[in-house]
Design an enzyme around this catalytic site. Structure first.
Site, mmCIF file in Angstrom:
data_model
loop_
_atom_site.group_PDB
_atom_site.id
_atom_site.type_symbol
_atom_site.label_atom_id
_atom_site.label_comp_id
_atom_site.label_asym_id
_atom_site.label_seq_id
_atom_site.Cartn_x
_atom_site.Cartn_y
_atom_site.Cartn_z
ATOM 1 C CG ASN A 390 -1.611 1.229 1.471
ATOM 2 O OD1 ASN A 390 -2.534 1.357 0.558
ATOM 3 N ND2 ASN A 390 -1.476 2.015 2.193
ATOM 4 C CD GLU A 391 -1.122 5.988 0.067
ATOM 5 O OE1 GLU A 391 -0.423 6.349 0.942
ATOM 6 O OE2 GLU A 391 -2.279 6.447 -0.206
#
Ligand code: AHR
Length: 665
Positions: A390-391
């Protein structure tokens, strides 16, 4: 004086000219080529759930008791401790004490419990909990109350009670002022953890009741998992979800649910990631711990409940696991930063990911499939997509670990689509490096995130028009328009609608999208803006929610060539899709201007004399700054009208509006 009059006259003439120019403006021509289209993702609109802003505990998870398992700790908030949100009650001449112990826990994952000691029973000595800002209860409705207990060793010889006799207790719902709304009683006997449960039916509706457990003899009891659920949860599931919030999500008709979060997946450091195994099995055996947003997560709304919710609403489950690295803003090194799991821990971590797939999809007699089956779901859940990362900053630490996870998944589970990440922004070094890495690995899908101002959406309407169709598909996993002061204005909602028009037009490459964040409890928000706000009793639907709902309810599987003769000048954009199962043609128009716009719509390819029934739904409000403050009277909400349309028809799109024509051919 004369000069002044002249000035006013010039101004007046000018205004007249502008007004007549507006009145005389040629309508914009909108052409839909009914027979010129391409297949697009039928799953474009989904939701992204993260336990942020009390979205799970104190939110959609219907548990009404806060800190039910006495696990709160200062790692969450400095003044939190295992007895936080619990009061010691000493009624009448009663006296006693409340302490915390860890000697004989109910389960190794649930390390702490309370010991209630009664020195003088009086009118009862016990504990009380006011839930999350008060426990809301409704008159005549049924609530499932339960707790686990055993008799504490007190010893008659110490003059502190007699364990050979049961300890009588009452369990009540009371108003804040102590009026009893419902009551039941139990005898606690024995020295092993036992579950006691009963139904409570309150005699009045109150917003801020307390659950009170009182012991009535000298002695002591150990207590854990003190719980209260409304019986009416979403689809009446035990350990279920708050019906109003779950229904609001279901009303979007989301095609998938991403879970359990973004930052929360990483946790606050390398060994603090969300471990799905802590979130399945009996609730008293789950690991309640701090989450990255500064409060506690019980994981009562865990993987099983998430998959079941997906099934209940017909959405695909889209779980996300870490890529073996923590967030670049966490980490334990002096300067913080991204850290990777030690290489010797990676095989076990990857096995956990494989176990998740077996838990979701394996037969009921497989090791992890059996855990799912025991929870009540012998049939596989049908997991198809898995987010990894995630990110993340796209570094060598990340790439090495992502590649390891990816390669094992592709080898053992080629049927699962692995969704990669291209960093936290719509462009920049992680975005570029993420895409390059995705191309190198031949990923099937990547996750893009952007929180940007409304103008950005209007300036990037064509973002995906030029994406390379031979590369990974796109999941716009988190996006939102952050308007001035990060408020949920109509302006921000219209910008997101414009973005969605671009996603839809490029639905052959943009497969999924989800606004973020989804839920926020008023008074407990760590992030704004959010899609749905709520209190203990109310649900506040924002303009942004209605945009998601209109796109979700009016999705299609085929995009039809849609052109505006104004091009993309000004804030006007449109798309058209066909919903093949119903055969209906859906035209969406977003007018982000502060003026109405006249449009001549032509459905090219239909007979000139065609006349069709349609539903026209318009989402607009009093102005671009309009927000929905009040749950009962939102000022921005969709209004639907049954109309009939012809092959060519005129329409005036109101200022700041999203219009959906759903046309039955
Ligand atoms: O949606 C809120 C947060 O925004 C998510 O947790 C994270 O992925 C992003 O930075």
């Amino acid at each position: 004086m004369k000069q002044g009059h002249k000035g006013v006259r010039i101004l007046f003439a000018g205004l007249l000219l502008i007004a007549s120019a507006i009145a005389d403006a040629e309508p914009v021509r909108l052409t839909v080529q009914v027979d010129e289209g391409k297949p697009i993702s039928p799953d474009l609109v989904g939701v992204f759930f993260e336990d942020l802003n009390y979205a799970a505990d104190g939110g959609i998870y219907a548990e009404l008791v806060q800190n039910r398992s006495f696990q709160y700790s200062p790692t969450e908030q400095p003044d939190w401790h295992p007895l936080k949100f619990w009061d010691l009650e000493q009624r009448g001449d009663g006296s006693g004490s409340l302490t915390v112990a860890d000697m004989r826990p109910i389960h190794p994952n649930n390390t702490l419990y309370a010991i209630l000691t009664v020195n003088t029973p009086g009118e009862g000595v016990g504990i009380a909990n006011g839930g999350f800002d008060g426990i809301p209860v409704k008159q005549g409705e049924c609530y499932n109350a339960s707790f686990w207990a055993y008799q504490a060793f007190m010893g008659r010889m110490w003059g502190r009670g007699d364990n050979s006799k049961p300890m009588p207790v009452t369990l009540r719902l009371e108003t804040n002022a102590g009026k009893v709304l419902a009551e039941t009683s139990f005898d606690i006997q024995g020295r092993t953890w036992t579950k006691y449960a009963a139904e409570l039916v309150p005699s009045e509706t109150v917003k801020d009741a307390r659950l009170v457990l009182l012991a009535h003899e000298q002695g002591g009891i150990c207590l854990d998992m003190v719980s209260l659920f409304p019986q009416k949860t979403f689809r009446n599931r035990p350990n279920g979800l708050r019906a109003d919030l779950a229904q609001a999500i279901a009303d979007i008709h989301p095609k998938f649910v991403r879970f359990p979060g973004g930052c929360l997946v990483h946790g606050g450091g390398i060994h603090q990631y969300y471990d799905w195994k802590d979130s399945v099995g009996p609730v008293e055996q789950r690991k309640s711990e701090h989450n990255s947003w500064g409060y506690s997560q019980t994981k009562g709304f865990g993987y099983f409940e998430f998959f079941q919710f997906c099934e209940d609403i017909g959405a695909l489950p889209l779980p996300v696991v870490t890529a073996g690295v923590c967030c670049q803003h966490a980490g334990s090194s002096p300067n913080r930063g991204q850290e990777g799991l030690p290489m010797d821990e990676m095989p076990a971590y990857i096995q956990d990911v494989l176990d998740l797939i077996e838990w979701a999809n394996g037969p009921a007699d497989s090791k992890w499939g059996a855990v799912r089956a025991t929870a009540g779901h012998p049939e596989p859940f049908g997991l198809k997509y898995l987010g990894v990362g995630n990110e993340d900053a796209i570094t060598s630490i990340f790439k090495e670990r992502f590649r390891m996870i990816h390669d094992v998944l592709k080898q053992k589970h080629p049927e699962i689509v692995v969704i990669g990440t291209v960093g936290p922004f719509a462009s920049g070094s992680d975005y570029d490096a993420g895409w390059a890495f995705s191309n190198e690995l031949g990923l099937e899908m990547v996750d893009e995130h952007y929180y940007v101002n409304p103008e950005w959406f209007w300036e990037n309407l064509e973002r995906y028009d030029s994406y390379d169709r031979s590369k990974a598909k796109v999941y716009v996993g988190e996006y939102a328009a952050h308007d001035r002061g990060k408020r949920n204005t109509l302006r921000s909602a219209m910008a997101e609608a414009a973005g969605l028009i671009g996603f839809e037009r490029n639905g052959d490459v943009v497969r999924f999208s989800s606004y973020a964040p989804l839920l926020a409890r008023r008074g407990h928000t760590q992030w704004t803006p959010d899609m749905i706000y709520f209190s203990g009793t109310e649900v506040y639907l924002t303009p942004n929610y209605y945009v998601q709902q209109l796109f979700g309810q009016n999705s299609g599987d085929r995009y039809l060539k849609t052109t505006l003769d104004s091009g993309d000048a000004g804030k006007l954009t449109a798309s058209s899709v066909v919903d093949s199962p119903s055969g209906e043609l859906i035209v969406k128009i977003v007018n982000g201007e502060d003026e109405p716009t006249d449009i001549d719509v032509r459905l090219a390819g239909l007979p000139d004399n065609a006349s069709m029934n349609a539903i026209r739904t318009v989402l607009t409000g009093p102005g671009p700054d309009a927000e929905n403050e009040d749950a009962k009277t939102p000022v921005v909400k969709p209004v639907s009208t049954h109309i009939s349309v012809e092959q060519a028809f005129s329409y005036q799109a109101p200022a700041n509006s999203l219009t959906v024509f759903r046309i039955r051919k």
